[in-house]
Design a protein around this motif. Structure first.
Motif, PDB file in Angstrom:
ATOM      1  N   ASP A 257       0.840  -1.202   0.000  1.00 56.90           N
ATOM      2  CA  ASP A 257       0.000   0.000   0.000  1.00 56.90           C
ATOM      3  C   ASP A 257       0.873   1.250   0.000  1.00 56.90           C
ATOM      4  OD1 ASP A 257       1.015  -0.315   2.525  1.00 56.90           O
ATOM      5  OD2 ASP A 257      -0.837   0.176   3.577  1.00 56.90           O
ATOM      6  N   GLY A 258       1.811   1.288  -0.934  1.00 52.65           N
ATOM      7  CA  GLY A 258       2.761   2.399  -0.976  1.00 52.65           C
ATOM      8  C   GLY A 258       2.100   3.751  -1.099  1.00 52.65           C
ATOM      9  N   ARG A 259       0.992   3.834  -1.843  1.00 54.41           N
ATOM     10  CA  ARG A 259       0.267   5.097  -1.949  1.00 54.41           C
ATOM     11  C   ARG A 259      -1.223   4.817  -1.805  1.00 54.41           C
ATOM     12  NH1 ARG A 259       2.456   9.607  -3.360  1.00 54.41           N
ATOM     13  NH2 ARG A 259       0.664  10.465  -4.460  1.00 54.41           N
ATOM     14  N   VAL A 260      -1.854   5.599  -0.940  1.00 51.80           N
ATOM     15  CA  VAL A 260      -3.287   5.480  -0.701  1.00 51.80           C
ATOM     16  C   VAL A 260      -3.939   6.797  -1.090  1.00 51.80           C
ATOM     17  CG1 VAL A 260      -5.046   5.222   1.086  1.00 51.80           C
ATOM     18  CG2 VAL A 260      -3.025   3.768   1.115  1.00 51.80           C
ATOM     19  N   CYS A 261      -5.094   6.710  -1.737  1.00 52.32           N
ATOM     20  CA  CYS A 261      -5.809   7.911  -2.199  1.00 52.32           C
ATOM     21  C   CYS A 261      -7.220   7.896  -1.602  1.00 52.32           C
ATOM     22  CB  CYS A 261      -5.878   7.938  -3.720  1.00 52.32           C
ATOM     23  SG  CYS A 261      -4.256   7.918  -4.526  1.00 52.32           S
ATOM     24  N   PRO A 262      -7.386   8.410  -0.390  1.00 56.52           N
ATOM     25  CA  PRO A 262      -8.704   8.394   0.261  1.00 56.52           C
ATOM     26  C   PRO A 262      -9.729   9.223  -0.495  1.00 56.52           C
ATOM     27  CG  PRO A 262      -6.939   8.939   1.810  1.00 56.52           C
ATOM     28  CD  PRO A 262      -6.357   9.027   0.446  1.00 56.52           C
ATOM     29  N   GLU A 263     -10.997   8.845  -0.342  1.00 57.93           N
ATOM     30  CA  GLU A 263     -12.097   9.592  -0.932  1.00 57.93           C
ATOM     31  C   GLU A 263     -12.871  10.335   0.143  1.00 57.93           C
ATOM     32  OE1 GLU A 263     -14.527   6.875  -3.068  1.00 57.93           O
ATOM     33  OE2 GLU A 263     -13.040   6.477  -4.635  1.00 57.93           O
ATOM     34  N   ASP A 264     -13.415  11.503  -0.212  1.00 57.82           N
ATOM     35  CA  ASP A 264     -14.241  12.230   0.742  1.00 57.82           C
ATOM     36  C   ASP A 264     -15.663  11.652   0.709  1.00 57.82           C
ATOM     37  OD1 ASP A 264     -15.519  13.214  -1.524  1.00 57.82           O
ATOM     38  OD2 ASP A 264     -14.470  15.131  -1.479  1.00 57.82           O
ATOM     39  N   GLU A 265     -16.585  12.272   1.446  1.00 59.45           N
ATOM     40  CA  GLU A 265     -17.936  11.738   1.557  1.00 59.45           C
ATOM     41  C   GLU A 265     -18.671  11.724   0.216  1.00 59.45           C
ATOM     42  OE1 GLU A 265     -19.957  13.924   4.557  1.00 59.45           O
ATOM     43  OE2 GLU A 265     -18.735  13.122   6.201  1.00 59.45           O
ATOM     44  N   GLU A 266     -18.260  12.576  -0.717  1.00 58.49           N
ATOM     45  CA  GLU A 266     -18.898  12.594  -2.038  1.00 58.49           C
ATOM     46  C   GLU A 266     -18.227  11.665  -3.032  1.00 58.49           C
ATOM     47  OE1 GLU A 266     -18.410  16.351  -1.230  1.00 58.49           O
ATOM     48  OE2 GLU A 266     -20.360  16.252  -0.262  1.00 58.49           O
ATOM     49  N   GLY A 267     -17.183  10.937  -2.597  1.00 62.85           N
ATOM     50  CA  GLY A 267     -16.496  10.015  -3.484  1.00 62.85           C
ATOM     51  C   GLY A 267     -15.376  10.627  -4.278  1.00 62.85           C
ATOM     52  N   ASN A 268     -15.035  11.883  -3.982  1.00 63.37           N
ATOM     53  CA  ASN A 268     -13.932  12.537  -4.681  1.00 63.37           C
ATOM     54  C   ASN A 268     -12.602  12.143  -4.047  1.00 63.37           C
ATOM     55  OD1 ASN A 268     -15.710  14.066  -6.376  1.00 63.37           O
ATOM     56  ND2 ASN A 268     -16.115  15.401  -4.613  1.00 63.37           N
ATOM     57  N   ILE A 269     -11.610  11.873  -4.885  1.00 62.55           N
ATOM     58  CA  ILE A 269     -10.297  11.474  -4.376  1.00 62.55           C
ATOM     59  C   ILE A 269      -9.578  12.679  -3.797  1.00 62.55           C
ATOM     60  CG2 ILE A 269      -8.012  10.600  -5.016  1.00 62.55           C
ATOM     61  CD1 ILE A 269      -9.349   8.810  -7.045  1.00 62.55           C
ATOM     62  N   GLU A 270      -9.107  12.514  -2.560  1.00 62.74           N
ATOM     63  CA  GLU A 270      -8.331  13.561  -1.922  1.00 62.74           C
ATOM     64  C   GLU A 270      -6.844  13.334  -2.225  1.00 62.74           C
ATOM     65  OE1 GLU A 270      -9.515  13.155   2.150  1.00 62.74           O
ATOM     66  OE2 GLU A 270     -11.384  14.263   1.840  1.00 62.74           O
ATOM     67  N   GLU A 271      -5.987  14.048  -1.563  1.00 62.24           N
ATOM     68  CA  GLU A 271      -4.548  13.931  -1.810  1.00 62.24           C
ATOM     69  C   GLU A 271      -4.044  12.530  -1.488  1.00 62.24           C
ATOM     70  OE1 GLU A 271      -0.345  16.060  -0.435  1.00 62.24           O
ATOM     71  OE2 GLU A 271      -2.273  16.769   0.345  1.00 62.24           O
ATOM     72  N   CYS A 272      -3.229  11.971  -2.376  1.00 59.93           N
ATOM     73  CA  CYS A 272      -2.647  10.645  -2.171  1.00 59.93           C
ATOM     74  C   CYS A 272      -1.393  10.754  -1.309  1.00 59.93           C
ATOM     75  CB  CYS A 272      -2.290   9.999  -3.505  1.00 59.93           C
ATOM     76  SG  CYS A 272      -3.696   9.762  -4.615  1.00 59.93           S
ATOM     77  N   PHE A 273      -1.124   9.684  -0.548  1.00 58.04           N
ATOM     78  CA  PHE A 273       0.062   9.708   0.305  1.00 58.04           C
ATOM     79  C   PHE A 273       0.511   8.287   0.617  1.00 58.04           C
ATOM     80  CE2 PHE A 273      -3.748  10.201   2.980  1.00 58.04           C
ATOM     81  CZ  PHE A 273      -3.660   9.084   3.793  1.00 58.04           C
ATOM     82  N   ALA A 274       1.785   8.162   0.988  1.00 56.01           N
ATOM     83  CA  ALA A 274       2.316   6.884   1.457  1.00 56.01           C
ATOM     84  C   ALA A 274       1.726   6.604   2.831  1.00 56.01           C
ATOM     85  CB  ALA A 274       3.837   6.951   1.539  1.00 56.01           C
ATOM     86  N   ALA A 275       1.219   5.381   3.035  1.00 54.32           N
ATOM     87  CA  ALA A 275       0.400   5.099   4.209  1.00 54.32           C
ATOM     88  C   ALA A 275       1.048   4.103   5.151  1.00 54.32           C
ATOM     89  CB  ALA A 275      -0.960   4.563   3.775  1.00 54.32           C
ATOM     90  N   ILE A 276       0.588   4.179   6.403  1.00 48.70           N
ATOM     91  CA  ILE A 276       0.941   3.199   7.419  1.00 48.70           C
ATOM     92  C   ILE A 276      -0.291   2.941   8.270  1.00 48.70           C
ATOM     93  CG2 ILE A 276       1.718   4.930   9.103  1.00 48.70           C
ATOM     94  CD1 ILE A 276       3.885   2.916   9.962  1.00 48.70           C
ATOM     95  N   SER A 277      -0.399   1.740   8.816  1.00 47.64           N
ATOM     96  CA  SER A 277      -1.484   1.378   9.716  1.00 47.64           C
ATOM     97  C   SER A 277      -0.957   1.403  11.148  1.00 47.64           C
ATOM     98  CB  SER A 277      -2.008  -0.024   9.369  1.00 47.64           C
ATOM     99  OG  SER A 277      -3.006  -0.441  10.270  1.00 47.64           O
ATOM    100  N   LEU A 278      -1.620   2.171  12.011  1.00 47.84           N
ATOM    101  CA  LEU A 278      -1.191   2.297  13.406  1.00 47.84           C
ATOM    102  C   LEU A 278      -2.253   1.710  14.332  1.00 47.84           C
ATOM    103  CD1 LEU A 278       0.129   5.995  13.489  1.00 47.84           C
ATOM    104  CD2 LEU A 278       1.451   3.898  13.209  1.00 47.84           C
TER     105      LEU A 278
END
Length: 436
Positions: A257-278
């Motif tokens: 999961d080197g880069r994750v691109c979260p979506e907002d409540e309307e389904g629009n992609i927000e800024e992508c970033f390198a991710a970690i699970s804490l």
């Protein structure tokens, strides 16, 4: 979820000499040169003893949707019978055979969660050592933060000598509640870190964390969070506390999961970033994925999938997951169509449903107690305490083992089931009897 930051609390790295001056300290964190403080960023900039800081973040309990649909055990035909026949998880782990060697005597397990209810008739909780880290004033060893922690605690240590209810993996362990959730609110990262250090302070042999935030950005503040988490977890591990942590329920490949691109409540992609699970990708974490059957005691004869098969929701990743354990699975078509018995594939154990007093704005003003019962839930939240209980059993028969040696024993005994991908298991599926 993307972890939300707080504006009223900060995690601070201290200079380690004079301590913090001019700040409201919520949690001192001895041994790691960090603290949790309350105040504004401008106050931090003016304070002495601050080496670095980041906003406190919020951590949630993430549960598969099937948990909202499963009935409590009272609504089934087995309410007046012993419930072990419904515990496919304990059967798959051969808990009766393990109990011929030990039931966890001489060990201690801390549950960092919503609260473990000492009032449940199937649990024994060390109320003297239990602590509330939230500051909400509702006490500890109760279900003030929700039902989740009592279910987790029961998987570890539900009693087996009272002719009622369910079986836990290590019923003779000393169970300690470390409550980090308040009613209807998320847990603060700082409270969780303080609870980890407290678990080490009281000599817990294992601390269970069935909670998490994903994805968290690795860069920016993420580097600071990683530093404080790794330092805290390494310290606890050196003190002898094995940190058993749920891998998460996002169906995410944590290895790639080197880069994750979260979506907002309307389904629009927000800024992508390198991710970690804490915190399950922190140093010294024993990260646990979830498995479960399909068709246990319902449907056609025979199982569609065995208890060691990966659950549909579990996170995975060869180097991100250390071990797999029973967390429950579900046939989503069967649950959507309310096929009788579909929920038997979830994990049955103790719960305490909290009761609150509320004001005119529906805000919780007091914790009134709880209704004690049993319920089916699924998640890596349910898989992690299977391993925490197993760790207590291993430690019980090997009292001189370090946390690393306990973890090594569990990993050596585990095997990847034939026909399944190692990415879902790390070392393999939990095998308590061989670990002993």
């Amino acid at each position: 979820m993307v972890a939300g930051t707080r504006t009223d609390r900060f995690i601070v790295e201290t200079t380690g000499r004079r301590g913090l001056q001019g700040l409201d300290v919520v949690h001192e964190m001895p041994g790691v040169d960090f603290a949790v403080v309350r105040g504004s960023e401008s106050e931090l900039e003016d304070a002495r003893g601050v080496k670095g800081y980041a906003p406190d973040i919020e951590i949630e309990l993430v549960e598969p949707d099937v948990n909202e649909e499963a009935p409590t055990v009272e609504e089934t035909s087995v309410e007046d019978e012993p419930y072990y026949p419904l515990q496919w998880d304990k059967q798959a782990l051969d808990i009766p055979d393990a109990h011929e060697t030990t039931k966890g005597e001489g060990t201690r397990v801390a549950i960092i969660d919503t609260g473990v209810a000492a009032g449940h008739p199937d649990l024994e909780v060390n109320e003297e050592l239990s602590r509330n880290f939230t500051g909400d004033g509702f006490g500890a060893a109760n279900a003030a933060g929700g039902y989740h922690g009592t279910h987790v605690g029961g998987i570890v240590a539900a009693q087996t000598d009272n002719d009622m209810g369910v079986a836990g993996t290590a019923p003779e362990t000393d169970l300690v509640d470390c409550r980090v959730f308040s009613p209807e609110s998320l847990a603060s990262f700082g409270d969780i870190l303080a609870a980890v250090l407290y678990s080490a302070e009281i000599g817990a042999d294992a601390a269970n964390l069935s909670l998490g935030a994903y994805p968290v950005a690795r860069n920016g503040y993420g580097e600071f969070y990683g530093k404080v988490l790794n330092r805290t977890m390494t310290y606890a591990n050196k003190e002898g506390t094995l940190l058993v942590i749920a891998a998460g329920n996002d169906s995410a490949d944590l290895q790639h999961d080197g880069r994750v691109c979260p979506e907002d409540e309307e389904g629009n992609i927000e800024e992508c970033f390198a991710a970690i699970s804490l915190p399950n990708e922190g140093a010294q974490a024993l990260s646990v994925s979830a498995t479960g059957p399909i068709g246990f005691r319902w449907g056609d004869e025979g199982l569609e999938a065995p208890p060691e098969s990966p659950a549909f929701y579990t996170n995975y990743g060869t180097n991100a997951v250390d071990i797999g354990a029973p967390g429950g699975d579900a046939d989503l078509d069967a649950s959507d169509n309310e096929v009788p018995g579909w929920y038997y594939d979830l994990v049955l154990n103790t719960i305490a449903v909290p009761e609150y007093e509320r004001d005119d704005d529906d805000t919780v003003t007091d914790y009134l107690g709880a209704a004690y019962t049993y319920d089916w839930l699924a998640g890596t939240s349910m898989a992690a305490p299977q391993v925490a209980g197993a760790a207590a059993l291993v430690k019980s028969v090997n009292p001189d083992y370090t946390a690393n040696q306990v973890e090594s024993a569990l990993k050596r005994a585990a095997d990847v089931p034939d026909g399944y991908d190692k990415a879902y298991y790390g070392s393999g599926f939990l095998n308590i009897v061989d670990a002993l």
